[in-house]
Design an enzyme around this catalytic site. Sequence first.
Site, PDB file in Angstrom:
ATOM      1  N   ASP A 179      -2.572   3.535   1.904  1.00 17.51           N
ATOM      2  CA  ASP A 179      -3.910   4.126   1.965  1.00 17.51           C
ATOM      3  C   ASP A 179      -4.039   5.193   0.876  1.00 17.51           C
ATOM      4  OD1 ASP A 179      -3.949   2.561   4.168  1.00 17.51           O
ATOM      5  OD2 ASP A 179      -4.449   4.157   5.596  1.00 17.51           O
TER       6      ASP A 179
ATOM      7  N   ASP B   2      -1.368   3.106  12.429  1.00 16.88           N
ATOM      8  CA  ASP B   2      -1.795   1.748  12.123  1.00 16.88           C
ATOM      9  C   ASP B   2      -0.906   1.085  11.075  1.00 16.88           C
ATOM     10  OD1 ASP B   2      -2.987   3.683  10.376  1.00 16.88           O
ATOM     11  OD2 ASP B   2      -4.404   2.195   9.638  1.00 16.88           O
TER      12      ASP B   2
ATOM     13  N   HIS C 234       3.284   4.984   4.805  1.00 16.33           N
ATOM     14  CA  HIS C 234       3.076   6.291   5.420  1.00 16.33           C
ATOM     15  C   HIS C 234       3.156   6.132   6.924  1.00 16.33           C
ATOM     16  CE1 HIS C 234      -0.934   4.501   5.435  1.00 16.33           C
ATOM     17  NE2 HIS C 234      -1.392   5.464   6.217  1.00 16.33           N
TER      18      HIS C 234
ATOM     19  N   HIS D 238      -3.570  10.552  -0.143  1.00 22.19           N
ATOM     20  CA  HIS D 238      -4.191  10.133   1.117  1.00 22.19           C
ATOM     21  C   HIS D 238      -4.342  11.407   1.952  1.00 22.19           C
ATOM     22  CE1 HIS D 238      -5.353   7.708   4.459  1.00 22.19           C
ATOM     23  NE2 HIS D 238      -4.197   7.717   5.085  1.00 22.19           N
TER      24      HIS D 238
END
Length: 388
Positions: A263, A73, A69, A193
């Site tokens: 995530d 980060d 994604h 997410h």
Amino acid sequence: MAGRRGLTALNLTFLGTASAQPSSTRNHSALALRLNADVWLFDCGEATQHQVQRSNVKMGKIEKIFITHTHGDHIFGLLPLLASRLNGAGGTADGVEDPRVHVVQGDPIEIYGPLGTRAYIRNGLTYTHTLLGAPYIVHELRLPSDPSDGDYTSLPLHASESPNGRNIPQTNGVWPDVYHDNIVSVAAAPILHSVPCVGYVVTEAPVPGKMNPAKYIPDLKRTKTPMSVMSRLQQGESVELSDGTILHGPPRRPGRKLAILGDTYDPSPIAELASSADLLIHEATNAHLPTLDLNTKVEDTFESVEARTKSRGHSTPQMAGAFATRIGARQLVLNHFSARYPGNDHIDPVAKSMMEAIARLGGEYYGGKITCARDFMSFDVNIPEEHV
């Protein structure tokens, strides 16, 4: 890689295991999967190229990058890494021609990711005036709600960007054929997410079964057949001997399967693709550790920590363990930890106690082996005994 007979080495190296903020012991998210000599990256957070330089991963062997994604980060390290991997530079002074203006053609480095990956790379390279000495190509995994065509940016192709990037539509809610060759395939599915996110499943093609040479030698000797045919039998082929006897090689057995998730607070959409994975890599951003984590709030409970974690789009160790059990994973690796959880547990007793406690929480819902990842942890993924 497509021309090789099989994988002799399948190795994982964690280059970054932090969540939103890095720490002195954890870098932002990145994982290197080595397939024989080739390297595939999964996510490329800030400073990934520094982590590559400090590891045994060879920059020049990186041939594919899979982005889960577009949160920073997980992607902020992509442009610098591309510049290093593809001999990038910022141009030259007036009157001096940079040969990188004329991109050398060849096999491009391949990048896969959700909508916006192509635009992010193109805009970043264009506005930083970055020239690359080799080509790249971006394939996007498009959701039904995404535009089916177009690049999601008004900028024209970068000089080094291949125009052949695919926009891959879903089939029955997943992307069953993101990539494949005769050795390995990649499928993907959306996972839940706070933004569109993808999980990837890497599956090795069926491998030769375990062969007992004693089963074949008498017939080979009797018919004076060269022992070299054993290599064909090992590959599962059938061999007809001079007297008409047909020897059958052992049936092929399933190859290794890795489920690498981004995530998520709920990876249910990938459950079927990831079923019976030999290794599941699942985030465990937050945990309730009241006796170990000094930042624990007085009012915190396991339930409140899970609710807060899920509200931010993330998982606890217990959630990861439950999903590992659900899909029948043979091994679970927890990843993507809050900066509160130090990544030097191999040398610091306090950190070790904390990570062991996190693993125990996962173990409340999963009975298999659990490993808490740390930066530069590296291990081979072997064919399980039950596959033999």
